[in-house]
Design a protein around this motif. Structure first.
Motif, PDB file in Angstrom:
ATOM      1  N   SER A   1      15.471  15.807   3.890  1.00  0.00           N
ATOM      2  CA  SER A   1      16.891  15.490   3.788  1.00  0.00           C
ATOM      3  C   SER A   1      17.239  14.039   4.987  1.00  0.00           C
TER       4      SER A   1
ATOM      5  N   ASP B   1      15.975   7.283   1.473  1.00  0.00           N
ATOM      6  CA  ASP B   1      15.501   7.230   0.550  1.00  0.00           C
ATOM      7  C   ASP B   1      14.304   6.632  -0.322  1.00  0.00           C
ATOM      8  N   GLU B   2      14.647   5.875   0.352  1.00  0.00           N
ATOM      9  CA  GLU B   2      13.973   4.106   0.325  1.00  0.00           C
ATOM     10  C   GLU B   2      12.303   4.209   0.680  1.00  0.00           C
TER      11      GLU B   2
ATOM     12  N   TYR C   1      12.221  15.276  -4.152  1.00  0.00           N
ATOM     13  CA  TYR C   1      11.995  14.915  -3.330  1.00  0.00           C
ATOM     14  C   TYR C   1      11.371  13.193  -3.278  1.00  0.00           C
TER      15      TYR C   1
ATOM     16  N   ASN D   1      10.086   9.813  -6.433  1.00  0.00           N
ATOM     17  CA  ASN D   1      11.224   9.605  -7.693  1.00  0.00           C
ATOM     18  C   ASN D   1      10.093   8.414  -8.594  1.00  0.00           C
TER      19      ASN D   1
END
Length: 584
Positions: free
Chosen positions: A172, A176-177, A198, A200
């Motif tokens: 966390s 995000d990338e 978590y 993608n």
């Protein structure tokens, strides 16, 4: 087959791995490296320990790190201190010719201040255990805002060890990338949860089937009654003079007791469990890696993340409750394409678990017979003779002694000399295995004879005035009683309960007085032993075990062994007692 040159790795990395001895990519490397060099897509890689996965994620990450920036760009998370150190060492080797690239391992059991100083100097790659990484994040000493790669190595192991909340916290705090790389031997529900929360749209690759064991590991199982498990373990060890094994037990107590018994019987053994300090753990692992130990007795938690090559055998003293755990255990052998053997010692009622394991692993298990005493003796003799034949001779040093030696042996013919030469080493083992019993059990038996189903009244409980403070464990008590000259051959023991200053011992009712007479007035470690029937005790229902006399004395020290290990803890325990004739 793809070569390392064809993957697109930089020349300085190719030069470093060539010096290490890398020739061609392993299956997981061949699939992973091109993917990570050509896409930012997240990746789930299913691969066994020893399949080369450190290089599979390490080489492409190193290839893309910006060495001109001191910011932390890659975070590798792994379950144990030992694995963190190993990965960091591997990365150092991979980056030998890559300038200005710093790799810092962070883990518990070492000075956090020292690690903070290393981070302050700059570390493009951090390798760490979840607990220490969380501490450093909370102290604001490990900054993750520039992280481009997060690697979860042995993700299933970290989740099994209870690091779920730590992993959630760490992930966390990352961008995000980022690109997330998840490496795991098995695909459990918790691993899938991490993936769903978590990652993608991850690509999934595998060097084998999900939850499948290493390809070159052979799986065997032996069926014995519960009272004979330890005897079976010793015979398996004696049938393999060059054994280099991990023996898995369920509990810390059992781990310590099996280790103590092996050491007492002359084997090169020691143990790993949660009651050891980090210093003790490091000392044990140092001896094991140097092969000063032949057998390491461990719990699953203590053995997680161990990176030791050339382990010949994994022995399951108990089938794990979670069948996926067997995959991790067996993966300790057969690493990097080598052959290995995984053994399960089971009771007659556990054969259904073997069938379940065959389905989980997609592999067949071979039912084998515990070898006879004669078979074991033959193998040990052959190993000893081969060792003698391969011994190098310092002719120059021995030449001056040969006339004297020849004169002293002149009255012996060749056959007599050979007999004396062999007997000097093997009288004990010949005596030990003489008239030994067949300890194999029928897989169709309705019970494993480990004490379940015995009739009330069969056993009596005795009180002894010695305990932990006298350095007593169940193993040392059994060995002590076996060597008492007054002890009858056929005595059968049940549960042993060692407490701080006293102990309880169950004995078959018909031999109660014999044991009392043998123990009372005897001397244990400088203390006079007093034994008496437990007031108001009576036998417990269930539990305990009964032991046949053969094979139950101390094992002779095996050829070429180095006695090692030692007892660390006593305490309450449940063991199958040894009983039987004394050896001279």
């Amino acid at each position: 087959m793809l070569t390392f040159e064809e993957t697109g790795l930089k020349p300085e990395i190719l030069r470093a791995i060539a010096e290490i001895g890398f020739e061609a990519p392993t299956a997981i490397q061949e699939k992973t490296i091109p993917h990570l060099l050509n896409t930012k897509q997240d990746l789930i890689a299913l691969a066994q320990t020893g399949s080369g996965k450190t290089a599979a994620f390490g080489l492409p990450v190193i290839n893309q790190i910006d060495s001109d920036s001191k910011k932390t760009q890659a975070l590798i998370l792994c379950p144990t201190r030992e694995l963190a150190i190993q990965i960091a060492n591997d990365f150092d080797a991979f980056t030998k010719y890559t300038t200005k690239l710093d790799v810092v391992p962070v883990y518990g059991g070492a000075s956090i201040e020292t690690q903070i100083k290393q981070l302050n100097r700059g570390a493009q790659i951090v390798v760490g255990t979840p607990g220490r990484v969380v501490d450093l994040i909370k102290r604001k000493k490990l900054k993750l805002e520039d992280i481009e790669w997060v690697v979860l190595d042995e993700a299933d192991e970290m989740l099994n060890m209870g690091f779920k909340d730590d992993l959630d916290f760490i992930l966390s705090h990352t961008p995000d990338e980022r690109q997330t790389l998840l490496f795991s031997a098995t695909m459990s529900k918790e691993v899938l949860r991490i993936s769903n929360n978590y990652m993608n749209d991850p690509e999934e690759i595998s060097s084998g089937k999900k939850n499948q064991g290493a390809d070159k590991v052979e799986h065997f199982y032996y069926v014995v009654n519960g009272k004979n498990k330890y005897l079976a373990l010793k015979r398996i060890a004696d049938m393999n003079p060059n054994i280099y094994a991990i023996i898995f037990c369920r509990t810390r107590r059992e781990t310590q007791e099996i280790s103590d018994q092996l050491v007492s019987d002359g084997y090169n053994a020691d143990c790993l469990h949660g009651d050891l300090s980090q210093a003790q753990r490091d000392a044990v692992m140092g001896r094991y890696r140097k092969r000063h130990l032949q057998m390491l007795v461990a719990t699953d938690v203590a053995a997680r993340g161990l990176d030791v090559n050339d382990i010949t055998h994994v022995i399951n003293y108990n089938i794990p409750d979670e069948l996926e755990t067997y995959t991790h255990r067996s993966g300790r052998t057969g690493r990097a394409g080598r052959a290995g053997i995984s053994i399960a010692i089971i009771g007659p009622r556990d054969t259904n678990k073997i069938k379940q394991l065959e389905k989980v692993l997609g592999k067949s298990f071979t039912k084998s017979e515990i070898p006879s005493g004669e078979d074991v003796t033959k193998i040990q003799l052959e190993a000893y003779i081969n060792k003698v034949k391969s011994t190098e001779i310092d002719t120059q040093q021995l030449a001056k002694y040969l006339p004297s030696i020849s004169e002293q042996l002149d009255d012996l013919d060749r056959e007599a000399l050979i007999m004396k030469f062999v007997s000097m080493e093997f009288n004990k083992i010949l005596s030990y295995y003489k008239n030994s019993d067949d300890i194999n059990a029928s897989a169709k038996a309705g019970r494993d004879d480990s004490g379940r189903g015995r009739k009330d009244g069969d056993f009596k409980k005795l009180f002894l005035n010695i305990g932990e403070k006298d350095h007593l464990t169940s193993g040392t008590l059994l060995g002590f009683m076996n060597n008492l000259p007054e002890m009858s051959k056929g005595v059968i023991f049940g549960k042993i309960d060692v407490q701080r200053s006293f102990s309880f011992l169950e004995v078959e009712a018909k031999h109660e007085q014999t044991v009392l007479d043998a123990l009372n007035g005897s001397n244990f470690d400088g203390r006079t032993v007093s034994a008496e029937p437990k007031a108001g005790g009576g036998p417990r229902s269930g539990g305990g075990s009964r032991k046949r006399k053969s094979d139950s004395g101390k094992s002779p020290r095996r050829s070429g062994g180095i006695k090692g290990g030692g007892s660390r803890t006593g305490g309450r325990s449940r063991v199958k007692a040894k009983s039987g004739r004394r050896r001279s």
